[in-house]
Structures are given as C-alpha cells and as structure tokens.
Design an enzyme around this catalytic site. Structure first.
Site, PDB file in Angstrom:
ATOM      1  N   SER A  98       0.832  -1.205   0.000  1.00  0.00           N
ATOM      2  CA  SER A  98       0.000   0.000   0.000  1.00  0.00           C
ATOM      3  C   SER A  98       0.864   1.252   0.000  1.00  0.00           C
ATOM      4  O   SER A  98       1.967   1.262   0.559  1.00  0.00           O
ATOM      5  CB  SER A  98      -0.903   0.014   1.240  1.00  0.00           C
ATOM      6  OG  SER A  98      -1.531   1.267   1.409  1.00  0.00           O
TER       7      SER A  98
ATOM      8  N   TYR B 154      -2.415  -0.094   9.956  1.00  0.00           N
ATOM      9  CA  TYR B 154      -2.583  -0.689   8.620  1.00  0.00           C
ATOM     10  C   TYR B 154      -1.290  -0.568   7.830  1.00  0.00           C
ATOM     11  O   TYR B 154      -0.799  -1.540   7.248  1.00  0.00           O
ATOM     12  CB  TYR B 154      -3.725   0.011   7.882  1.00  0.00           C
ATOM     13  CG  TYR B 154      -3.813  -0.357   6.418  1.00  0.00           C
ATOM     14  CD1 TYR B 154      -4.199  -1.635   6.024  1.00  0.00           C
ATOM     15  CD2 TYR B 154      -3.506   0.574   5.428  1.00  0.00           C
ATOM     16  CE1 TYR B 154      -4.277  -1.974   4.688  1.00  0.00           C
ATOM     17  CE2 TYR B 154      -3.584   0.245   4.085  1.00  0.00           C
ATOM     18  CZ  TYR B 154      -3.965  -1.035   3.719  1.00  0.00           C
ATOM     19  OH  TYR B 154      -4.033  -1.365   2.381  1.00  0.00           O
TER      20      TYR B 154
END
Length: 331
Positions: free
Chosen positions: A128, A153
């Site tokens: 990501s 995350y």
C-alpha cells in the site's frame, strides 16, 4: 494450472479474476466474506464472475489467516502463480480494530507465503502507498525510507514487505509487492471516497471533507491497476543476483502502482458533482488520525521494466463509477 487469487470477492481481486478469466486462464478464488463492509456486495461480485465464466472460476470460502483451514481447502490444488490481494483494508478502521489487521495482514500473509513456498510458485502481493507515512518528498519513490508508518494498517503492509524479502532470500521464491495508490472504479468499496461521496450527493446528505479539503491523492482507476498486476504475474523477478526495484538482490521487487499524478481533493469532488448532476454539501473536518495530506506515485520503475502506463484520468474514470453506482442501486 490455475492462478490463485485471494480476496477474489473483493474490489481489486474481482477485477483481476475477471481479467485473467477473460484471457483464458482458470482462477481459484479465496475469500472469507468478512463483514468489514456488507458481504452482499462480495456475493454479487462472485455471482457476476460465475455467470460470465462458469467453471473456469472456482471459489474457496476460507479464511487464509487460518492455516489449518487453508491447507485443507488447498489440499491437492496446484497453481501456476498466486495473486495475494486479500487483506484487512482501511486506515481509520485499524485505529479501533488492531487485532483484525494482525490476523489478516500479518498471519494471513505469512500463510500465503507458505503456500507459495510449498508449491514453488511466484506470488504478487498487495502492499500500500500507506507505507510512506508522512513522507514529505513527492512523488513517493520505492527507494524512499518507509520506517515511520502513521497507522497500524501501514505498519502491517510494511511488515508484509519485510516477510516477503526474507522468504525471497531464504527460499528463492519470486515475489512482487505492489504499493497501490487510492484505487477506484466500478464495483468499488463502500468505505472509500468515491462511494461515500456519490451516495451522499445523490441522497442530498453532507460529505465529510477532511483537512478542510487541503488534500491530494493519486487516484488510480481499477483497469490501470489490474494491468499492472497482470504484468507482474506475467513477469516474475529473476533470481539473478542483480538489484531489483526496491533494492533487493533476492528475487523480490517492490513497485508503486498509481496514476502518476496527485489530484486535489476539491477537484475530485467537483468531478463527482458533475457526474451526479448536483452539488455536494460540504462538511469540513480536520485531518483524521492516521491520514496523510498527499499521496503521489513515482511509477518509473514499473513503467521502465514492465511497460506499465496508466491511461485513465478522473474525468474519465469517475463518470464510469457513478454510472455503475446508479445501475447497481437501480437509481
């Protein structure tokens, strides 16, 4: 042999499975249909794949974070490659639900590395753009340090990259990590801005505009993302001892996949307003914890090595999403 696609009922996994099936591949999808957002949308994606491609698509309803259940589901299953796109997504959700990320993104990633090792096949996996944290140097380059994540995350995605580097080094498994930049398009996720904004605008509800609109994002259309994933599946990194994108000398590459342009959030909202045919009611909010003011991808590595070239700007992609949204909800 088929290609394994985790998160096949998810947004990117669904589109990747469809692209692979359309070119004649067989796909085995893995998904546990968790309730992070309504599973009905995931069921509809799978129903679409089944209706269009029949027996070429096979779904395994299993949690890849459960090693025993995963091994049982994959017993006797061979594969030519793995696209590991399943994960627990969402920056903001990770603030209140950290254990979900440790299970899906850490243990689950390790389990899929073990699947790749047992079958000696290459794997492409989802990282990501969040790994760049508060990096103030734009555009973000894969060579940049990513040691200061601002959300759990992001930390789990950085950990996935580190685990993958270890497996590539120890077991010589060809691995490619893809740092996705704000993916949008038809069949997208309900927790992301295009869906939230479109839904609110069409219903006459306010939209939350964080950091008072002073944000920029590298919005990337789903078709462009899938083209990059397929290019990586078709071209696993060689085990030749030469440095790879991201700096590894093991068969492990890291690529940014973005649109190579940072769009102002205000411009993004304006395009949605135009596609919806009505103005948004803006509720200006401060910056959210774990968020960053700008993302912007340097895609030179994947462009030079694999010919990746995104073609869809928001003026084209957003109307496609809004048209799909209206059709899906019969508006």
């Amino acid at each position: 042999m088929p290609i394994l696609v985790t998160g096949a009922a998810g947004f990117i996994g669904y589109h990747l499975a469809a692209r692979l099936l359309a070119r004649g591949e067989r796909v085995i999808g893995i998904d546990n249909f968790n309730a992070y957002y309504p599973p009905s949308l995931k069921e509809d994606r799978v129903a679409d794949l089944t209706a269009r491609f029949g027996d070429a698509f096979r779904l395994l309803r299993v949690d890849f974070a459960d090693a025993d259940a995963l091994d049982a589901a994959l017993a006797g299953v061979d594969a030519s490659a793995i696209a590991h796109l399943g994960a627990q997504p969402g920056v903001r959700y990770s603030i209140d639900n950290p254990r979900a990320y440790a299970r899906a993104n850490l243990l689950g990633h390790l389990n899929m590395l073990e699947v790749a090792r047992a079958r000696a096949v290459p794997m492409v996996y989802a990282s990501s753009s969040s790994v760049y944290g508060g990096n103030a140097n734009t555009p973000f380059r894969v060579e940049d340090r990513v040691d200061h994540p601002v959300s759990l995350y992001a930390a789990t995605k950085k950990a996935d990259e580190l685990m993958s580097e270890t497996y590539a080094h120890l077991y010589r498994i060809p691995l490619t990590g893809l740092r996705f930049f704000t993916v949008y398009g038809p069949w997208g996720r309900p927790d992301m801005a295009p869906w939230l904004f479109t839904s609110a605008i069409l219903e006459g509800r306010p939209i939350k505009v964080f950091n008072h609109g002073q944000m920029r994002r590298d919005f990337t259309y789903i078709d462009d993302i899938v083209s990059g994933v397929v290019a990586c599946l078709d071209n696993p990194p060689p085990d030749d001892g030469a440095p790879k994108a991201g700096g590894s000398i093991a068969p492990h590459r890291l690529y940014n996949i973005g649109n190579n342009r940072a769009e102002a959030l205000t411009d993004f909202i304006a395009v949605i307003e135009q596609a919806c045919g009505r103005a948004a009611i803006r509720d200006l909010q401060p910056m959210q914890p774990g968020d960053v003011p700008e993302t912007y991808a340097d895609i030179s590595a994947i462009a030079d090595e694999l010919g990746y070239a995104p073609t869809t700007d928001i003026a084209t992609g957003i109307p496609r999403f809004v048209a799909w949204f209206r059709a899906y909800h019969r508006l």
